[in-house]
Scaffold this active site. Structure first.
Site, PDB file in Angstrom:
ATOM      1  N   LYS A  51      30.686  -8.747  20.051  1.00 18.45           N
ATOM      2  CA  LYS A  51      31.781  -8.998  20.987  1.00 18.45           C
ATOM      3  C   LYS A  51      31.850  -8.023  22.163  1.00 18.45           C
ATOM      4  CE  LYS A  51      34.862 -11.289  17.698  1.00 18.45           C
ATOM      5  NZ  LYS A  51      36.216 -11.314  17.131  1.00 18.45           N
ATOM      6  N   ALA A  67      39.271  -0.721  14.291  1.00 16.40           N
ATOM      7  CA  ALA A  67      39.243  -0.461  15.732  1.00 16.40           C
ATOM      8  C   ALA A  67      38.035  -1.134  16.383  1.00 16.40           C
ATOM      9  CB  ALA A  67      39.205   1.045  15.986  1.00 16.40           C
ATOM     10  N   GLY A  77      43.055 -15.090   7.786  1.00 19.45           N
ATOM     11  CA  GLY A  77      42.347 -15.297   9.044  1.00 19.45           C
ATOM     12  C   GLY A  77      42.056 -16.734   9.408  1.00 19.45           C
TER      13      GLY A  77
END
Length: 287
Positions: free
Chosen positions: A71, A133, A250
């Site tokens: 990503k 993170a 999710g």
């Protein structure tokens, strides 16, 4: 679904990606609307990402989703970014517009839509505790800040990565109410007095023997639990259910972020209910 010479190709870049459920609901949506599109998983090793991204143009692929671990890295190979991706430094959707690749991030908006519409939880003025993170955390934090949350606590195994995220939110979004909780101190009782929601953006929970990262006595203080893992019911979600705390996995975020990608590629409104139905039927059939 009939594959023809005119069929437009979409898909997902990731590594690994064999487990992805995105093809299930994206192809169901294409079929339901009678669109001549197909969605394919592409397992792309990190060393091949540059060439794989070039291949989007070579093969006239309409667009792809981008998942772990690409990503952030894929931004190097994209021609243009939308405003959100520019700010957050992550991309999870690419649209090939006449040979020009434009990057978007739909994770954050998908997360907020699922939280509000499926979870009936408004994050405005709330205190957030985020585990992780990585790319998803960047997108989710960015979207939460747009929703005017009060405070964000970040805990990550690698302190330096949490610090990078904090600095990013400070600088790019001018959001100062961010505190890093060292991973080994994540369960200290004083932290949990005013936390409203726990969000797990890590992969912990994907495997059966993965640990519960937050102690049960701390979980029971929150109002909502969200775990972006979607391949199984994690220990975090099991405890939330036991404590009767509203929660989401999710799958909800996966569908809503995928619906936004679908609309970017096709210009059509995504049939959310059809996407949900196909996904839950697939999961049920897998036992």
């Amino acid at each position: 679904m009939e594959i023809k010479g005119t069929t437009k190709i979409t898909g997902i870049f990731g590594y690994p990606v064999k487990h992805s459920l995105s093809p299930v609901f994206q192809n169901s949506a294409f079929e339901y609307l009678g669109l001549d599109y197909i969605y394919i998983p592409f397992e792309i090793k990190p060393k091949d990402l540059k060439f794989a991204t070039k291949s989007i143009k070579i093969f006239s692929i309409v667009g792809v989703n981008v998942t772990i671990p690409h990503k952030k890295e894929i931004i190097k190979y994209i021609d243009e970014l939308d405003a959100t991706s520019e700010i957050l430094g992550v991309v999870n959707t690419i649209h090939n517009i006449d040979g020009k690749l434009k990057g978007y991030t739909t994770d954050g908006d998908g997360f907020i839509k699922s939280l509000k519409e499926e979870g009936n939880f408004n994050p405005k003025n709330k205190n957030i505790f985020i585990l992780g993170a990585g790319g998803s955390s960047y997108a989710i934090c960015g979207a939460l800040i747009k929703e005017k949350v009060n405070y964000i606590f970040i805990s990550n195994r690698t302190y330096e990565n949490a610090l990078k995220l904090k600095k990013h939110l400070n600088k790019k979004l001018n959001f100062k109410n961010v505190e890093i909780i060292p991973f080994e101190k994540r369960n200290e009782k004083n932290i949990w007095k005013n936390i409203d929601i726990i969000i797990n953006t890590t992969s912990v929970g994907m495997k059966e023997n993965d640990p519960l990262l937050i102690e049960k006595s701390n979980i029971e203080k929150v109002k909502f639990v969200y775990d972006i893992v979607y391949n199984r019911k994690t220990e975090l979600l099991k405890v939330a259910e036991e404590l009767k705390i509203p929660n989401l996995d999710g799958l909800s975020m996966l569908i809503y972020q995928g619906a936004i990608s679908f609309e970017i590629w096709t210009g059509k409104k995504a049939p959310i209910e059809i996407m949900k139905k196909s996904l839950y039927e697939k999961i049920k059939s897998n036992g």
